[in-house]
Structure formats: structure tokens, C-alpha cells
Design a protein around this motif. Sequence first.
Motif, mmCIF file in Angstrom:
data_model
loop_
_atom_site.group_PDB
_atom_site.id
_atom_site.type_symbol
_atom_site.label_atom_id
_atom_site.label_comp_id
_atom_site.label_asym_id
_atom_site.label_seq_id
_atom_site.Cartn_x
_atom_site.Cartn_y
_atom_site.Cartn_z
ATOM 1 N N LEU A 392 0.831 -1.209 0.000
ATOM 2 C CA LEU A 392 0.000 0.000 0.000
ATOM 3 C C LEU A 392 0.864 1.257 0.000
ATOM 4 O O LEU A 392 0.522 2.265 -0.629
ATOM 5 C CB LEU A 392 -0.930 0.008 1.218
ATOM 6 C CG LEU A 392 -2.325 -0.578 1.007
ATOM 7 C CD1 LEU A 392 -2.256 -2.020 0.501
ATOM 8 C CD2 LEU A 392 -3.139 -0.526 2.290
ATOM 9 N N GLU A 393 2.007 1.194 0.679
ATOM 10 C CA GLU A 393 2.921 2.334 0.713
ATOM 11 C C GLU A 393 3.475 2.618 -0.680
ATOM 12 O O GLU A 393 3.589 3.779 -1.098
ATOM 13 C CB GLU A 393 4.053 2.038 1.699
ATOM 14 C CG GLU A 393 4.988 3.198 1.937
ATOM 15 C CD GLU A 393 6.079 2.861 2.942
ATOM 16 O OE1 GLU A 393 6.799 3.796 3.345
ATOM 17 O OE2 GLU A 393 6.215 1.683 3.319
ATOM 18 N N LEU A 394 3.823 1.561 -1.413
ATOM 19 C CA LEU A 394 4.330 1.741 -2.781
ATOM 20 C C LEU A 394 3.288 2.398 -3.679
ATOM 21 O O LEU A 394 3.615 3.244 -4.518
ATOM 22 C CB LEU A 394 4.736 0.386 -3.362
ATOM 23 C CG LEU A 394 5.972 -0.285 -2.756
ATOM 24 C CD1 LEU A 394 6.124 -1.715 -3.272
ATOM 25 C CD2 LEU A 394 7.235 0.524 -3.058
ATOM 26 N N VAL A 395 2.022 1.993 -3.505
ATOM 27 C CA VAL A 395 0.941 2.589 -4.304
ATOM 28 C C VAL A 395 0.715 4.038 -3.896
ATOM 29 O O VAL A 395 0.596 4.941 -4.733
ATOM 30 C CB VAL A 395 -0.358 1.784 -4.136
ATOM 31 C CG1 VAL A 395 -1.507 2.463 -4.878
ATOM 32 C CG2 VAL A 395 -0.171 0.360 -4.639
ATOM 33 N N GLU A 396 0.660 4.275 -2.585
ATOM 34 C CA GLU A 396 0.392 5.625 -2.081
ATOM 35 C C GLU A 396 1.477 6.607 -2.502
ATOM 36 O O GLU A 396 1.196 7.770 -2.822
ATOM 37 C CB GLU A 396 0.281 5.578 -0.559
ATOM 38 C CG GLU A 396 -0.194 6.874 0.074
ATOM 39 C CD GLU A 396 -0.361 6.743 1.568
ATOM 40 O OE1 GLU A 396 -1.472 7.009 2.068
ATOM 41 O OE2 GLU A 396 0.611 6.361 2.260
ATOM 42 N N ALA A 402 -1.500 1.408 -9.379
ATOM 43 C CA ALA A 402 -2.466 0.567 -8.673
ATOM 44 C C ALA A 402 -2.751 -0.705 -9.461
ATOM 45 O O ALA A 402 -2.925 -1.788 -8.889
ATOM 46 C CB ALA A 402 -3.757 1.350 -8.429
ATOM 47 N N LYS A 403 -2.785 -0.582 -10.791
ATOM 48 C CA LYS A 403 -3.062 -1.744 -11.642
ATOM 49 C C LYS A 403 -1.977 -2.808 -11.479
ATOM 50 O O LYS A 403 -2.269 -3.995 -11.287
ATOM 51 C CB LYS A 403 -3.150 -1.295 -13.106
ATOM 52 C CG LYS A 403 -3.442 -2.421 -14.094
ATOM 53 C CD LYS A 403 -3.490 -1.855 -15.510
ATOM 54 C CE LYS A 403 -3.677 -2.955 -16.535
ATOM 55 N NZ LYS A 403 -4.970 -3.633 -16.417
ATOM 56 N N LEU A 429 8.802 -2.995 -12.429
ATOM 57 C CA LEU A 429 7.523 -2.274 -12.330
ATOM 58 C C LEU A 429 7.647 -0.877 -11.745
ATOM 59 O O LEU A 429 6.632 -0.212 -11.533
ATOM 60 C CB LEU A 429 6.537 -3.081 -11.477
ATOM 61 C CG LEU A 429 6.170 -4.466 -12.007
ATOM 62 C CD1 LEU A 429 5.266 -5.177 -11.029
ATOM 63 C CD2 LEU A 429 5.515 -4.351 -13.378
ATOM 64 N N GLY A 430 8.888 -0.444 -11.456
ATOM 65 C CA GLY A 430 9.041 0.904 -10.915
ATOM 66 C C GLY A 430 8.431 1.918 -11.859
ATOM 67 O O GLY A 430 8.475 1.768 -13.087
#
Length: 493
Positions: A392-396, A402-403, A429-430
Motif C-alpha cells: 500500500l505504501e508503494l501505491v500511495e 495501482a493496476k 515495475l518501478g
Amino acid sequence: MTAQATRAREHAVVIGLEVHVQLETATKLFCGCSTDTADDAPNTHTCPVCLGLPGSLPVVNEAAVEAAVKVGKAIEADIPEETRFHRKNYYYPDLPKNFQITQYDDPICQDGSLEISVEGERRVIGIERAHLEEDPGSLKHEGGAIDRAEYTLVDYNRAGMPLMEVVTRPDFRSPTEVRAFLAKLEEVLEYLGVFDPERDGSLRVDANISLVPGEEVAEDGSIGAAALAAANRTEVKNISSHKGAEKALAYEVTRQRNAVARGREVEQETRHWDESRGVTVSMRSKEAEKDYRYFEEADLPPMRVSGWKEEIPIPELPEARRERFRREYDLSGEVASKLTSTKQVADFYEDLTDEFDPAFAAAWTADRLLGELNYRDMPLDAIPRGEFARLLELVEDEEITAKNAEEVVLRAMLDEGDAPDEIVEREGLGKTGDDEVADAVTRAIEDNPEAVEDYRAGEEGALNYLVGQVMAATGGSADPGTVNQLLRAELDG
């Protein structure tokens, strides 16, 4: 339709339950034998007390009594000043003493209730009593179901396990209501910490079912005691799941309606639910209360829990927590229900709210995580909370989209057990830099002149095609919203 069939259809269904719940304690109800018997050889967790050997004396397990008091508080039952144990006498291979220590006319919990909701309609189910008792042993029928077995083996590892029998009033009018009640009861027991739904045989159901003539049913749906007493009652035993209860009772309703339609009397008997065949099978004539010859257990003194019960706290229960989640975190009823489906899920989510926006954490937990776990039939502890928080931290922080977080990282975490940072690095995916995204947009426009022409002719679908080309070129690491904006700026400029 014949007159007989019409009469059968007009009969009301009346169901009452006896739910046997195995309480989570370290030792058995009246001895020191361990309750952790999973995967152990038969008859290896026994002692003179649970085998009923002459001269052995029972001692009540305090933890089991405390669990029973918690249940009583949760179902808002009366817990009397004094309660006592009795002997229930019957003869069966899995009962080594030829009697069961249980509670008869002085149960520890009396006159409780539990509210259920079925298709938007809320109903209160009365709970006549909930009492402590020891479990018999278990029978293993070799060579087929109970009516076709070649022989039967007896394992006394289960003898003496602490049970709480929850006896409802005959308030159910359909198998669907029964399933809803069992789900609600299990949910409450799990929140109380007195029950493990994953333990084999931890919840077993006996159901009593009757058909009552429609003219005996009052306008409010109630049925008089005389009408209930006059109806022949069939007991269906050995039901071990919510779904199984609904299927067994649906079968039994149909069987009894067919009997009435043919002008036959429904026999008062005990029937076994054969889940593999989806049918109930006659076992024996139904015992009456007098057949058990109850009398007080002389080896156990009366229990007095009236003062002690006030010191036993119970945690926040599912309905209260659900309402608090809706109010405190501004969640919809549906999402709050998902997040409080078990105490484990609720605790998992609430821990995340310490680090993330509650709505963001709810969407990822209720929709994405639980959806992936359900698809794989995996438990919540298949993913460490800390690693999910890192995802969640990586997405935030917009380090991955998010995909990709959902479709690549989360799925790989569950399927392969890798940490999110490892997956991001391995899969490349970075998040793509702004210059690389801009270059991909330019290439997509140059390489797809027909799509550009279609977009400028008013076909919005062409823009989606171009977005897809950019996403493919960046390995899905670009933000789709940003790509959409860049394409529009280039094409509309």
C-alpha cells in the motif's frame, strides 16, 4: 393441484436447533487431557476421567466456564446465581461412562436471543438455553455411510471435550433463516475468542423440524404451544456446516411435505444427514426427555458464578464494530460488513488505518485482498500484514501503479510468497519517468495514424486504444490517467 397437495403446501415449517460448539480451551472439560488432538493417533488423548474408569473424579475446567459466561453475555442471556451439572443416561459406543455430564434444569445461560437478517428482514431468534457439557467420543464408519458401513471404529480422543450446547426456540420458518443464524452465531463466537471455526468438528448441528397446519399459525407468524406439541417432530443429526444445514433441512422439508401430500403421517424419529448423497436417513425412533433419566451429578458441587461473571469482559461484538466502522471511517454498509466478517479481518484492517487513509485501506483490503484470498481459498494470514502495508505504501507514494500493484505484485505475493519490493524489482515495475512516458505518447501517435484520425473524428474509443499502446510500451508502469491527459493535450492541441 389435489386437495392433499394444497394442504401440504399450506403447512408452516417450524425448526428449532441444538448447536454444539466446541469451546477453545487447552484441556478437556473435566480432566487435564489436551484438546489439541489434530493428526494424533486414535485414543492417545485419554485418561481415567474421560474414559469413565471406576474411581475417577471430574474437576470443572475454569476456562470453559469463563467462555460460557462470555457467550451468555453476548446473547444477552440470564446467568443464574447457581448452576449445576447432571447425568444424561444413554448407551452408545462412543460414550464410555454410559452417561454424559451435562446441564439439565439449571443451565448456565437462559433466555437469550440473537438477531438475524434474511433478505433485508430482521428477526429475533430466541435462545432457550446454552449449557456446558462434555463431548462423547467419535465414530468412524468404515466401508460407507452409517447405514452401509461394514464396521465402526471408536476414538475416545474427543471424549470429554468442552462443549456449549445452544438450544434455540422453534423460531425458524425456513432453512435459509437457519443458515443465517448459524453464520451469525459463529461470527459472535469467533469475536469472543471462545471458538475456532477451522477446527474439525468445532460446530455440529442437530435440527428439529415439524410441519404445522396453516390454520394454527397466527397473523404475526406465532404458533401456539399446543399446536407445536401436537406436531410430530423429526430430528436431523450430524450437520457440520451452514450450507449443510440449509441443504439438509431443505431436503427434510420436501420429504415431509411429500408425505403429507400423500396422506401419510410424518413419523417422530431421528434421522442422519448423509452429506455425500444429499439425503436424510432414518436412524432410530426419537427419544423423549424421560428416556434419558436425568439426575444430579453427585461428583460435582453446584457452581456459583454470579459475582465472578461481572469481572469477565467481552470484546466489541460484530454488529457494534460494523456500526463503528461505518461511523468512524465513513464506510458503506457493504464494505463495513466485509471488513468485520471475522475478528481477524477487522483487526487487520484497523491496524492499517494507523498508517493509511481509512478509505484507501478499506478499498485495498475489502475489494482487492479479500477477493484474491477468496479466489484462492486462502486464509488471511497467508499474507503478513507488514508486507501488505508495504504494498500500500508503494501505491500511495506512486512508486508503482495501482493496476500493477493488484494484478502483478499482490498476486505474486500470494502465489509465490515474495516480498513486494522483490517483485517490483524483478518485474521492472518501478514507475516510468515523465520523459519516458512523453516519448511513449509521441511514438503511439506517430505509429497509429488511423487511431489518431478516428479520435479527431469523434471516436472516443480510439483514445483508449492509444492509451493501451502507451501502457504496453511502458510495461504498464505509467499512470493511465496521466497518459490520457498527455494524449488529449497532444491530439487536441
